[in-house]
Design an enzyme around this catalytic site. Structure first.
Site, PDB file in Angstrom:
ATOM      1  N   ASN A 239      15.976  26.080  28.549  1.00 25.81           N
ATOM      2  CA  ASN A 239      16.562  25.960  27.212  1.00 25.81           C
ATOM      3  C   ASN A 239      17.384  24.682  27.106  1.00 25.81           C
ATOM      4  OD1 ASN A 239      17.053  27.365  24.577  1.00 25.81           O
ATOM      5  ND2 ASN A 239      19.170  27.059  25.181  1.00 25.81           N
TER       6      ASN A 239
ATOM      7  N   GLN B 237      11.484  36.879  19.902  1.00 25.28           N
ATOM      8  CA  GLN B 237      12.377  37.095  18.771  1.00 25.28           C
ATOM      9  C   GLN B 237      11.772  36.523  17.490  1.00 25.28           C
ATOM     10  OE1 GLN B 237      16.787  36.449  19.995  1.00 25.28           O
ATOM     11  NE2 GLN B 237      15.611  35.065  21.282  1.00 25.28           N
ATOM     12  N   ASN B 238      10.757  35.668  17.648  1.00 29.02           N
ATOM     13  CA  ASN B 238      10.136  35.049  16.477  1.00 29.02           C
ATOM     14  C   ASN B 238       9.272  36.055  15.727  1.00 29.02           C
ATOM     15  OD1 ASN B 238      11.286  32.597  17.229  1.00 29.02           O
ATOM     16  ND2 ASN B 238       9.543  32.062  18.522  1.00 29.02           N
ATOM     17  N   VAL B 239       9.099  35.820  14.438  1.00 25.06           N
ATOM     18  CA  VAL B 239       8.318  36.737  13.601  1.00 25.06           C
ATOM     19  C   VAL B 239       7.050  36.064  13.085  1.00 25.06           C
ATOM     20  CG1 VAL B 239      10.343  38.091  12.931  1.00 25.06           C
ATOM     21  CG2 VAL B 239       9.679  36.117  11.530  1.00 25.06           C
ATOM     22  N   ASP B 240       6.665  34.950  13.721  1.00 22.96           N
ATOM     23  CA  ASP B 240       5.584  34.113  13.191  1.00 22.96           C
ATOM     24  C   ASP B 240       4.203  34.405  13.762  1.00 22.96           C
ATOM     25  OD1 ASP B 240       5.838  33.017  15.764  1.00 22.96           O
ATOM     26  OD2 ASP B 240       7.044  31.333  15.038  1.00 22.96           O
TER      27      ASP B 240
ATOM     28  N   SER C  76      19.158  30.821  22.596  1.00 13.75           N
ATOM     29  CA  SER C  76      20.574  30.804  22.965  1.00 13.75           C
ATOM     30  C   SER C  76      21.070  32.188  23.360  1.00 13.75           C
ATOM     31  CB  SER C  76      21.417  30.282  21.790  1.00 13.75           C
ATOM     32  OG  SER C  76      21.362  31.205  20.709  1.00 13.75           O
TER      33      SER C  76
ATOM     34  N   HIS D  42      11.606  41.417  16.736  1.00 16.50           N
ATOM     35  CA  HIS D  42      12.223  41.425  15.403  1.00 16.50           C
ATOM     36  C   HIS D  42      11.209  41.618  14.283  1.00 16.50           C
ATOM     37  CE1 HIS D  42      15.886  39.065  17.149  1.00 16.50           C
ATOM     38  NE2 HIS D  42      15.902  40.354  17.441  1.00 16.50           N
TER      39      HIS D  42
ATOM     40  N   CYS E 144      11.151  22.908  26.001  1.00 18.19           N
ATOM     41  CA  CYS E 144      10.343  24.017  26.544  1.00 18.19           C
ATOM     42  C   CYS E 144       8.888  23.615  26.768  1.00 18.19           C
ATOM     43  CB  CYS E 144      10.408  25.222  25.609  1.00 18.19           C
ATOM     44  SG  CYS E 144      12.065  25.916  25.454  1.00 18.19           S
TER      45      CYS E 144
END
Length: 230
Positions: free
Chosen positions: A199, A53-56, A175, A71, A217
């Site tokens: 998590n 989900q990260n965009v980095d 989450s 994403h 994690c």
């Protein structure tokens, strides 16, 4: 919000103001031990596809090969008119050249956000020049999924097909409150695909997991690597 960005020049000015100041810290971030452990799990043939989900792009920086950026990715900018993809570094140079009075502002570390944003207030919004597409002068947007928008259906269908063929689903550090990620847990549950989760705190999928480990994690994945046979 996606519609705000498309409709409001002020919303775009606000975004580019905050992004001009926050992006350098985001761009220069380094992978952590969790990213590195996942690379090892891929190299061992245990993880076959990573959905982030990260965009980095930190998974890719760490050396992970098979990654889907659910994403999008913040190191790219897309033209909403002609579809051109432009390097975010190129846009950063443009912003720096056209908004030199902004570049000199010092940003407190606490004001930097993990999504490449900086919390600097709105008083300078009216002074910002907003970049346009170098090909058609169209509207530029970071190549990420904003709130109020949706993930590309082809991407989702591809990932559901990969999940259908998987032996299990491992959920790490989320989450799952956003449906775009929770849908994969829902699909796995409906198709009797076992799930495990690492998590800290509650997740939307807690009732679906076969196993859940509450903890950091990086630490948990590092211990997992240590337990695997040579």
């Amino acid at each position: 919000q996606y519609q705000d960005f498309l409709r409001s020049e002020n919303a775009r000015k606000r975004y580019w103001l905050r992004s001009q100041l926050g992006y350098p810290s985001f761009r220069d971030a380094s992978p952590n031990k969790a990213h590195q452990s996942l690379v090892q799990l891929e190299s061992f043939g245990i993880v076959h596809r990573l959905i982030t989900q990260n965009v980095d792009r930190l998974h890719q920086k760490a050396g992970h090969k098979k990654v889907t950026d659910l994403h999008g990715r913040l190191d790219q900018v897309v033209c909403m008119d002609c579809g051109s993809i432009i390097s975010r570094d190129q846009i950063q140079s443009w912003l720096r050249d056209h908004n030199p009075h902004i570049s000199g502002i010092e940003v407190e570390k606490s004001a930097l956000r993990p999504d490449g944003d900086a919390d600097v207030g709105d008083k300078l919004i009216h002074e910002i020049e907003v970049p346009q597409c170098p090909s058609c002068s169209g509207l530029l947007k970071p190549n990420v999924v904003f709130y109020g928008s949706t993930v590309n259906k082809e991407v989702v269908n591809y990932l559901l097909d990969r999940l259908r063929k998987a032996k299990a689903l491992l959920v790490i550090g989320t989450s799952l409150m956003v449906y775009s990620s929770f849908r994969f847990c829902k699909y796995a549950n409906e198709n009797q695909i076992p799930m495990a989760c690492v998590n800290q705190g509650l997740t939307r999928g807690d009732s679906l997991f076969s196993l859940k480990v509450g903890g950091d994690c990086s630490e948990v994945l590092n211990q997992l690597i240590g337990y695997l046979p040579e």
